[in-house]
Design a protein around this motif. Structure first.
Motif, mmCIF file in Angstrom:
data_model
loop_
_atom_site.group_PDB
_atom_site.id
_atom_site.type_symbol
_atom_site.label_atom_id
_atom_site.label_comp_id
_atom_site.label_asym_id
_atom_site.label_seq_id
_atom_site.Cartn_x
_atom_site.Cartn_y
_atom_site.Cartn_z
ATOM 1 N N ILE A 176 74.422 -20.195 -91.453
ATOM 2 C CA ILE A 176 74.017 -19.030 -92.252
ATOM 3 C C ILE A 176 75.191 -18.068 -92.378
ATOM 4 N N ARG A 177 75.842 -17.791 -91.264
ATOM 5 C CA ARG A 177 76.985 -16.871 -91.253
ATOM 6 C C ARG A 177 78.082 -17.344 -92.198
ATOM 7 N N ALA A 178 78.425 -18.625 -92.113
ATOM 8 C CA ALA A 178 79.508 -19.154 -92.946
ATOM 9 C C ALA A 178 79.156 -19.091 -94.427
ATOM 10 N N ALA A 179 77.900 -19.411 -94.743
ATOM 11 C CA ALA A 179 77.469 -19.378 -96.145
ATOM 12 C C ALA A 179 77.529 -17.958 -96.693
ATOM 13 N N VAL A 180 77.034 -16.997 -95.916
ATOM 14 C CA VAL A 180 77.001 -15.608 -96.380
ATOM 15 C C VAL A 180 78.413 -15.069 -96.574
ATOM 16 N N ARG A 181 79.285 -15.303 -95.618
ATOM 17 C CA ARG A 181 80.632 -14.739 -95.723
ATOM 18 C C ARG A 181 81.455 -15.423 -96.814
ATOM 19 N N THR A 182 81.218 -16.715 -97.022
ATOM 20 C CA THR A 182 81.905 -17.398 -98.120
ATOM 21 C C THR A 182 81.411 -16.872 -99.463
ATOM 22 N N ALA A 183 80.098 -16.698 -99.582
ATOM 23 C CA ALA A 183 79.530 -16.183 -100.829
ATOM 24 C C ALA A 183 80.015 -14.763 -101.112
ATOM 25 N N THR A 184 80.044 -13.925 -100.081
ATOM 26 C CA THR A 184 80.472 -12.537 -100.249
ATOM 27 C C THR A 184 81.883 -12.457 -100.808
ATOM 28 N N GLU A 222 67.908 -9.299 -97.405
ATOM 29 C CA GLU A 222 69.279 -9.335 -97.918
ATOM 30 C C GLU A 222 70.226 -9.639 -96.761
ATOM 31 N N LEU A 223 71.177 -10.517 -97.008
ATOM 32 C CA LEU A 223 72.151 -10.877 -95.979
ATOM 33 C C LEU A 223 73.552 -10.503 -96.463
ATOM 34 N N ASP A 224 74.307 -9.833 -95.602
ATOM 35 C CA ASP A 224 75.695 -9.506 -95.934
ATOM 36 C C ASP A 224 76.571 -9.758 -94.710
ATOM 37 N N ASP A 225 77.850 -9.438 -94.835
ATOM 38 C CA ASP A 225 78.783 -9.725 -93.744
ATOM 39 C C ASP A 225 78.343 -9.117 -92.420
ATOM 40 N N ARG A 226 77.809 -7.922 -92.457
ATOM 41 C CA ARG A 226 77.441 -7.247 -91.215
ATOM 42 C C ARG A 226 76.147 -7.808 -90.619
ATOM 43 N N SER A 227 75.195 -8.178 -91.464
ATOM 44 C CA SER A 227 73.932 -8.693 -90.942
ATOM 45 C C SER A 227 74.091 -10.048 -90.271
ATOM 46 N N VAL A 228 75.189 -10.764 -90.577
ATOM 47 C CA VAL A 228 75.421 -12.067 -89.928
ATOM 48 C C VAL A 228 76.516 -11.974 -88.868
ATOM 49 N N GLY A 229 76.906 -10.741 -88.532
ATOM 50 C CA GLY A 229 77.877 -10.566 -87.457
ATOM 51 C C GLY A 229 77.242 -10.818 -86.098
ATOM 52 N N ASN A 230 77.996 -11.364 -85.180
ATOM 53 C CA ASN A 230 77.543 -11.580 -83.795
ATOM 54 C C ASN A 230 76.330 -12.510 -83.704
ATOM 55 N N ILE A 231 76.243 -13.493 -84.603
ATOM 56 C CA ILE A 231 75.142 -14.469 -84.512
ATOM 57 C C ILE A 231 75.649 -15.892 -84.302
ATOM 58 N N ILE A 232 76.955 -16.112 -84.420
ATOM 59 C CA ILE A 232 77.478 -17.475 -84.345
ATOM 60 C C ILE A 232 77.178 -18.127 -83.002
ATOM 61 N N GLN A 233 77.042 -17.315 -81.946
ATOM 62 C CA GLN A 233 76.803 -17.848 -80.603
ATOM 63 C C GLN A 233 75.319 -17.961 -80.261
ATOM 64 N N ARG A 234 74.455 -17.530 -81.159
ATOM 65 C CA ARG A 234 73.015 -17.520 -80.873
ATOM 66 C C ARG A 234 72.344 -18.813 -81.311
ATOM 67 N N GLY A 235 71.442 -19.312 -80.470
ATOM 68 C CA GLY A 235 70.658 -20.478 -80.840
ATOM 69 C C GLY A 235 69.548 -20.076 -81.798
ATOM 70 N N GLY A 236 68.771 -21.057 -82.262
ATOM 71 C CA GLY A 236 67.672 -20.763 -83.178
ATOM 72 C C GLY A 236 68.175 -20.366 -84.547
ATOM 73 N N ALA A 260 78.656 -26.689 -88.437
ATOM 74 C CA ALA A 260 77.805 -25.779 -89.208
ATOM 75 C C ALA A 260 78.627 -24.839 -90.081
ATOM 76 N N SER A 261 79.722 -24.340 -89.553
ATOM 77 C CA SER A 261 80.551 -23.405 -90.307
ATOM 78 C C SER A 261 81.187 -24.087 -91.522
ATOM 79 N N GLU A 262 81.710 -25.294 -91.310
ATOM 80 C CA GLU A 262 82.280 -26.029 -92.441
ATOM 81 C C GLU A 262 81.207 -26.312 -93.489
ATOM 82 N N GLY A 263 80.031 -26.727 -93.023
ATOM 83 C CA GLY A 263 78.956 -27.061 -93.948
ATOM 84 C C GLY A 263 78.494 -25.868 -94.757
ATOM 85 N N GLY A 264 78.307 -24.727 -94.100
ATOM 86 C CA GLY A 264 77.849 -23.534 -94.805
ATOM 87 C C GLY A 264 78.821 -23.091 -95.879
#
Length: 323
Positions: A20-28, A51-65, A267-271
């Motif tokens: 999710i993080r990679a997709a949002v930041r690439t799109a932004t 709505e998802l933006d760079d800040r809303s997906v910050g600090n989530i890369i290490q979280r499961g789920g 996941a990051s490459e895929g997003g």
């Protein structure tokens, strides 16, 4: 393209947040806004998103789920429901959809594309590693490492008490987790649904190692095994060998936890690549891993084929090294 949606569907898997993080930041960076549909296709049907933006997906890369939730949505099987969902997407200005999930989730995505003209891309997110067209799925590596940690800890107890442990891991139709865990964990036996091994063979191998003085025996069983899972296998083996045993069902512990480096990378490459493909005007593809690279695979081929059979070479290795 000005706005795309993303959802996570089916069972959760470690690494979904990284995607999710990679997709949002690439799109932004491309000037494209992103919305996250809540609880999978259920949110798409209800028109519920954030709505998802760079800040809303910050600090989530290490979280499961998954921060946007997931679920199974039987009502999405209805073409009328899909049509209403597509119309609501257009009304909200959402021009394309990224779906992170497994085979069933991809069938829903293809239906949206074919029936309603929605551009779609898929990311294989399932701990079972049972999606055709990719060598690894998001969440698989973390699930195996979670199971492996449990086995390492059980081995200490097994050595101390002489007790056998039957460890049931997830995998209703795929023995990938069981097989990889068994090899990496030095298991005395492994039972998977794709290649049913006679329980008698497991018993014979354990009997041989007992005669050599081995005290610790770990047997890994996939939950979908035809012999009845660990609770079906354990009594048969325990009675034949007259040894005390315990069954340990890891269950949903394999779904949670911090994703490994491998899952975060895949996941990051895929997003990022999913957004690149949609922005370039392509649709109906999955970002899979082949030959160590992330590539686009036609979704139609993914859902038309059965997941790869169990790795026969790895199964032979597990049997060869047990002891």
């Amino acid at each position: 393209m000005k706005r795309i949606g993303i959802l996570t569907s089916g069972g959760d898997a470690p690494g979904m947040n990284a995607a999710i993080r990679a997709a949002v930041r690439t799109a932004t960076r491309k000037g494209i806004a992103v919305v996250g549909y809540l609880d999978g296709y259920s949110g798409l049907v209800r028109g519920a998103f954030v709505e998802l933006d760079d800040r809303s997906v910050g600090n989530i890369i290490q979280r499961g789920g998954t921060i946007i939730g997931t679920s199974r949505c039987p009502e999405f099987l209805d073409p009328e429901v899909r049509a209403r969902a597509a119309n609501q997407m257009r009304a909200d200005g959402v021009e394309a959809l990224i779906v992170i999930g497994g085979d069933g989730s991809f069938r829903g995505a293809l239906a949206l594309q074919d029936e309603c003209g929605v551009a779609v891309a898929g990311l294989p997110g399932t701990i079972d590693n049972d999606v055709w067209g990719t060598e690894e799925t998001i969440g698989f590596d973390t699930a195996v490492n979670t199971a492996l940690l449990a086995i390492d800890q059980l081995r200490d107890t097994g050595e101390s008490t002489g007790m056998m442990f039957f460890v049931e891991v997830m995998g209703r139709t795929s023995g990938a987790i069981a097989l990889h865990t068994a090899v990496a964990g030095g298991a005395a036996g492994v039972v998977v649904p794709e290649a049913q091994e006679e329980i008698g063979q497991v018993i014979d191998r354990i009997r041989e190692t007992m005669a050599k003085g081995k005290r610790s025996h770990i047997i890994v069983v996939a939950e979908g095994d035809e012999a009845g899972g660990a609770f079906g296998v354990a009594p048969v083996v325990g009675k034949a060998l007259d040894r005390p045993y315990r069954v340990v069902v890891l269950g949903h512990t394999q779904r949670g936890g911090r994703p490994t480096m491998r899952d975060r990378l895949v996941a990051s490459e895929g997003g990022a690549l999913a957004v690149d493909g949609l922005a370039a005007g392509r649709s109906g593809f999955m970002i899979g891993r082949q030959g160590g690279r992330s590539v686009e695979v036609p979704l139609r081929e993914v859902v038309a084929n059965v997941h790869p059979p169990v790795n026969a070479d790895l199964l032979r290795l597990a049997q060869q090294l047990s002891g």
